[in-house]
Design an enzyme around this catalytic site. Structure first.
Site, PDB file in Angstrom:
ATOM      1  N   SER A   1      17.344  -2.197  35.596  1.00  0.00           N
ATOM      2  CA  SER A   1      17.262  -2.288  34.123  1.00  0.00           C
ATOM      3  C   SER A   1      17.372  -3.735  33.643  1.00  0.00           C
ATOM      4  CB  SER A   1      18.330  -1.419  33.464  1.00  0.00           C
ATOM      5  OG  SER A   1      19.605  -1.657  34.017  1.00  0.00           O
TER       6      SER A   1
ATOM      7  N   HIS B   1      18.704   4.948  39.722  1.00  0.00           N
ATOM      8  CA  HIS B   1      19.464   3.980  38.893  1.00  0.00           C
ATOM      9  C   HIS B   1      20.370   4.777  37.943  1.00  0.00           C
ATOM     10  CE1 HIS B   1      20.406   0.214  37.126  1.00  0.00           C
ATOM     11  NE2 HIS B   1      19.357   0.017  36.349  1.00  0.00           N
TER      12      HIS B   1
ATOM     13  N   HIS C   1      24.763   1.874  47.468  1.00  0.00           N
ATOM     14  CA  HIS C   1      24.419   0.795  46.545  1.00  0.00           C
ATOM     15  C   HIS C   1      23.554  -0.239  47.249  1.00  0.00           C
ATOM     16  CE1 HIS C   1      24.780  -2.290  43.450  1.00  0.00           C
ATOM     17  NE2 HIS C   1      25.066  -1.268  42.648  1.00  0.00           N
TER      18      HIS C   1
ATOM     19  N   ARG D   1      34.019  -0.317  39.344  1.00  0.00           N
ATOM     20  CA  ARG D   1      33.810   0.449  38.111  1.00  0.00           C
ATOM     21  C   ARG D   1      34.181   1.919  38.354  1.00  0.00           C
ATOM     22  NH1 ARG D   1      27.621  -1.046  37.246  1.00  0.00           N
ATOM     23  NH2 ARG D   1      27.701  -0.339  39.417  1.00  0.00           N
TER      24      ARG D   1
ATOM     25  N   ASP E   1      28.440   5.748  39.031  1.00  0.00           N
ATOM     26  CA  ASP E   1      27.958   7.028  38.511  1.00  0.00           C
ATOM     27  C   ASP E   1      28.726   8.233  39.043  1.00  0.00           C
ATOM     28  OD1 ASP E   1      25.989   5.812  36.975  1.00  0.00           O
ATOM     29  OD2 ASP E   1      24.652   5.670  38.696  1.00  0.00           O
TER      30      ASP E   1
END
Ligand code: NMX
Ligand code: MLT
Length: 433
Positions: free
Chosen positions: A239, A269, A316, A325, A371
């Site tokens: 992105s 993504h 990843h 995160r 995610d």
């Protein structure tokens, strides 16, 4: 001129000679080499992008302007009684590299309020789409529909000047950021809550989003945390890279962000966050009331892998450890929803998936990414329509990519145009190599 814009201008003036010197005096110095694997394999690890907004270390994870996630959360001003910082202050940090004072942050909160009015035609455009359109289609279309508001495009049409281009890019970026929470919440309430729209209370970004979504505190803090954590992951992710690529053609922030959000909508993504919850719901359905054990969970993971699909939320392209995160959101879950059933399943996945991915031997990184943990929090606060999760990722991601393209124009980064080779040429390189 706002304090932020003044500070940004000072920073730009300080920075420009560094870029000029690198190009003029060291332009021929090699940064690395490209292998055939990298040319075919998605340019993984090719170091050919420059950003100062954030840096991703494979072992440590993301640093925003040199600060880890806990350092960032601790340093930035917070609304009274809240655990997470003002998103507006984070925008200041990403743009300038400086932690704003409370006064500077509150000035920015006011600035956002003055820019947050969404043109009415944007909602007409959303409503003109089939209601079953994916919320990312609605979100990206809304962003693109607003392009006629672009101050950068106006500046370009009225006589472009490379040195001043950052100014209107900054203006467009701030306008967009101020409006995105309302657009996102509108899509949610329009699509899933019978169009029962809640007016923008015009407070700070986190409060506004929570109120417009119709969810009580501490969801305002969840929104702050979520937007900050999802903001930036250096420049190579799809992105950020797409937004940067489109902006490099001197397209404005509306075109560029909308394109970047299209990249975010891919399952490898940002869409992976909806896929994680979808995958878990499927498991729960198949179990038909039976409490999952680690053995059962392993069986489902293998079934997915043997069916040729990936395990969403794991792996990843750069990271080689658990995503900080993920860790940060896990900490939130332990504090606010320790007994939640879905959180327990997500935690079970953390215990079983890495070993299975290692055993399968394909994924270079078996650990969870952002995610794997984000959807469970949204689900807990009542957003069970997981198709919507990527829109929230998008609101957060906009902060990072818009800071990046503002700096792209400040430093006059060139039109992006890598060189391609034919397969025959690569075969020739292979023979010689
Ligand atoms: N489950 C199954 N297989 C995987 C996984 C996974 N979670 N991760 C990587 N692999 C496979 C990958 O498909 C590839 O297989 P093949 O050789 O058959 O093409 C092989 O392992 C090597 O891939 P890597 O080099 O480890 O990973 P790559 O850099 O190509 O891709 C991702 C990175 C993130 C696309 C990949 O790990 C993945 O598909 N993960 C699941 C989707 C996901 O969680 N995406 C979200 C990423 C974060 N975000 O928000 O953007
Ligand atoms: C992101 O946040 O963009 C993802 O983790 C993907 C990436 O960094 O490549």
């Amino acid at each position: 001129m706002s304090s932020l814009k003044k500070k940004l201008y000072e920073k730009i003036q300080e920075h420009r000679p560094r870029t000029t010197k690198l190009i003029k005096e060291f332009g021929n110095v090699k940064v690395g080499e490209v292998t055939i694997d990298q040319a075919i394999g998605g340019a993984r690890g090719v170091r050919c992008l420059v950003t100062d907004i954030s840096y991703l270390d494979p072992e440590e994870g993301i640093r925003f302007r040199g600060m880890t996630i806990p350092e960032t959360m601790a340093a930035l001003p917070k609304p009274e009684g809240k655990d997470y910082p003002y998103v507006e202050g984070f925008w200041y940090l990403l743009l300038t590299g400086d932690v704003p004072t409370m006064e500077e942050t509150l000035e920015l909160v006011e600035d956002f309020k003055s820019r947050c009015e969404v043109p009415a035609y944007v909602y007409d455009v959303i409503k003109a789409l089939p209601k079953e359109s994916h919320p990312m289609v609605m979100f990206n279309t809304a962003i693109l529909a607003m392009q006629k508001e672009s101050k950068f495009a106006k500046f370009y049409n009225e006589g472009f000047n490379k040195m001043d281009a950052w100014d209107s890019m900054y203006e467009d970026s701030t306008d967009l950021l101020a409006r995105l929470p309302e657009i996102a919440a509108f899509i949610y309430r329009y699509k899933y809550k019978d169009g029962d729209i809640i007016a923008n209370p015009k407070s700070d970004m986190g409060t506004n989003f929570a109120k417009m979504m119709g969810i009580d505190a501490p969801y305002d803090d969840v929104a702050r945390m979520y937007f900050i954590l999802h903001s930036d992951h250096e420049s190579g992710n799809a992105s950020a890279h797409t937004t940067h690529l489109v902006a490099s053609t001197l397209s404005d922030a509306y075109y560029s962000l909308s394109a970047g959000m299209d990249a975010l909508a891919g399952p490898l993504h940002g869409l992976a966050n909806q896929e994680v919850l979808g995958w878990l719901q499927n498991v729960i359905k198949k179990l038909d009331g039976v409490e999952p054990t680690e053995e059962l969970m392993k069986k489902f993971v293998w079934e997915t892998l043997n069916g040729g699909a990936v395990i969403p939320g794991f792996g990843h392209a750069v990271l080689r450890k658990t995503d900080p995160r993920y860790a940060s959101q896990r900490e939130f879950c332990e504090k606010h929803l320790p007994d939640d059933k879905i959180f327990k399943y997500v935690d079970m996945l953390y215990r079983v998936v890495p070993d299975i991915l290692r055993e399968q031997g394909k994924a270079k990184n078996p650990w969870p990414n952002v995610d794997a943990q984000s959807g469970v929090i949204q689900w807990f606060y009542g957003i069970t329509e997981y198709d919507f999760y990527t829109v929230m990722f998008g609101v957060g991601r906009a902060i990072g990519v818009l800071a990046n393209i503002t700096w792209d124009r400040a430093l006059g980064y060139a039109l992006e145009r890598p060189k391609s080779l034919t397969t025959a040429m690569l075969e020739d390189v292979a023979k010689k190599g």
